[in-house]
Design a protein around this motif. Structure first.
Motif, PDB file in Angstrom:
ATOM      1  N   LEU A  85       0.590  -1.626  -0.195  1.00 36.38           N
ATOM      2  CA  LEU A  85      -0.120   0.314   0.144  1.00 36.38           C
ATOM      3  C   LEU A  85       0.639   1.015   0.299  1.00 36.38           C
ATOM      4  N   ILE A  86       0.547   1.982  -1.313  1.00 30.23           N
ATOM      5  CA  ILE A  86       1.661   3.256  -0.837  1.00 30.23           C
ATOM      6  C   ILE A  86       0.540   4.453  -1.080  1.00 30.23           C
ATOM      7  N   ASN A  87       0.999   4.698   0.841  1.00 32.80           N
ATOM      8  CA  ASN A  87      -0.738   6.077   0.664  1.00 32.80           C
ATOM      9  C   ASN A  87       0.242   7.456   0.104  1.00 32.80           C
ATOM     10  N   ASN A  88       0.151   8.143  -1.317  1.00 32.53           N
ATOM     11  CA  ASN A  88       0.012   8.589  -2.060  1.00 32.53           C
ATOM     12  C   ASN A  88      -0.522  10.196  -2.297  1.00 32.53           C
ATOM     13  N   ALA A  89      -1.241   9.714  -1.681  1.00 30.65           N
ATOM     14  CA  ALA A  89      -2.372  10.538  -2.083  1.00 30.65           C
ATOM     15  C   ALA A  89      -2.580  12.453  -1.487  1.00 30.65           C
ATOM     16  N   GLY A  90      -1.919  13.313  -1.949  1.00 29.19           N
ATOM     17  CA  GLY A  90      -2.037  14.453  -0.904  1.00 29.19           C
ATOM     18  C   GLY A  90      -2.095  15.476  -1.406  1.00 29.19           C
ATOM     19  N   ILE A  91      -2.373  16.627  -1.048  1.00 24.13           N
ATOM     20  CA  ILE A  91      -3.030  18.519  -1.440  1.00 24.13           C
ATOM     21  C   ILE A  91      -2.259  19.066  -0.707  1.00 24.13           C
ATOM     22  N   PHE A  92      -1.647  20.444  -1.259  1.00 23.79           N
ATOM     23  CA  PHE A  92      -0.800  21.339  -0.525  1.00 23.79           C
ATOM     24  C   PHE A  92      -2.001  22.524  -0.803  1.00 23.79           C
ATOM     25  N   LYS A  93      -2.025  22.921  -2.705  1.00 26.62           N
ATOM     26  CA  LYS A  93      -2.814  24.303  -2.640  1.00 26.62           C
ATOM     27  C   LYS A  93      -3.909  23.782  -2.660  1.00 26.62           C
ATOM     28  N   THR A  94      -5.170  24.645  -2.497  1.00 25.26           N
ATOM     29  CA  THR A  94      -6.501  24.135  -2.760  1.00 25.26           C
ATOM     30  C   THR A  94      -7.269  25.379  -2.744  1.00 25.26           C
ATOM     31  N   PRO A  95      -8.289  25.545  -3.487  1.00 25.38           N
ATOM     32  CA  PRO A  95      -9.333  26.855  -3.077  1.00 25.38           C
ATOM     33  C   PRO A  95     -10.117  26.852  -1.868  1.00 25.38           C
TER      34      PRO A  95
END
Length: 273
Positions: A85-95
């Motif tokens: 399992l690679i927990n890769n999902a991520g966010i930085f800039k978002t509206p």
């Protein structure tokens, strides 16, 4: 031996490129993204580019923790075992800064969602062969404040991102201690890689995306990392490849880790998860 691999956030960036690299090796790949159309397109593209038909997609918006729980339930029904399992999902800039449930959106996507997913698909992970979990941390790590975790306080994107990544690292170490049969590694894949996230956040990059792809591939599959559980790999430390290093001091503070665990469970229980 071919592995069964789930990579979250794998319709873009190093997640997608890692999925392709692993698919070319013949592994069974489960793609994840928040857009059904995009997931279907990436599944089709990877099948064609890798000549590997063992590619399947799953859809869930990680800012919606109820959707994450539904994804976990579906995985438990449909996937007999997961080796990686690679927990890769991520966010930085978002509206937007908050989820519909009122949580800090970066804390939700970068920490609470992978926590919830992983803890809820444990039966599938425990059936894997020499199971590994690779959690994507960051060079940016800062002390987790209760108000950010609960959504009661709003701060700038950089600070909430850094707190979410430290929370993920702290939990990685805690999970590794709890589940000695699963190799769990936190990794900074490299700062400002040439990805959509870096371009949106900073408008520049320092290193090619492949630097991150290569370390994710190695940490997930190389025998050299089979026993490296409960460690933090910093890919900023070397020219072509980094090495294991020391994470933020809070990641080794047992009291702070247990406090984070308690707060996390409280947040999730309040949401009915």
């Amino acid at each position: 031996m071919h592995k069964s691999i789930l990579i979250t956030g794998s319709t873009d960036g190093i997640g997608k490129l890692t999925a392709l690299k692993l698919a070319k090796e013949g592994h069974k790949i489960y793609i994840h993204g928040r857009s059904e159309d995009k997931v279907n397109l990436v599944v089709s593209d990877i099948k064609q580019a890798s000549n590997n038909e063992n590619i399947k997609g799953y859809v869930a918006d990680f800012s919606n923790l109820k959707a994450v729980k539904q994804l976990a339930d579906l995985i438990n029904k449909e996937i007999p075992s997961l080796d990686i399992l690679i927990n890769n999902a991520g966010i930085f800039k978002t509206p937007v800064s908050k989820t519909d449930a009122g949580l800090d959106i970066r804390m939700s996507v970068n920490y609470l969602a992978p926590y919830l997913l992983t803890e809820n698909i444990l039966p599938v992970l425990e059936k894997g062969n020499h199971t590994r979990i690779v959690n994507l941390s960051s060079a940016a790590q800062s002390t987790v404040k209760k108000g950010i975790l609960t959504g009661d306080v709003s701060i700038n994107a950089s600070d909430s991102y850094a707190q979410s990544k430290l929370a993920l690292t702290m939990w990685s170490f805690h999970f590794a201690q709890q589940h000695s049969n699963i190799t769990t590694i936190a990794v900074n894949p490299g700062s400002l890689l040439n990805t959509k996230m870096a371009k949106e956040a900073y408008g520049q990059h320092w290193s090619p995306a492949e630097k991150g792809v290569n370390i994710l591939f190695d940490l997930a599959t190389s025998d050299a990392y089979q026993d490296a559980t409960g460690k933090y790999f910093d890919n900023d430390k070397g020219e072509t490849i980094g090495h294991f290093a020391t994470a933020h001091p809070d990641a080794y503070d047992r009291d702070k880790i247990l406090m984070l665990e308690a707060m996390t469970n409280e947040v999730l229980s309040d949401l009915g998860e």
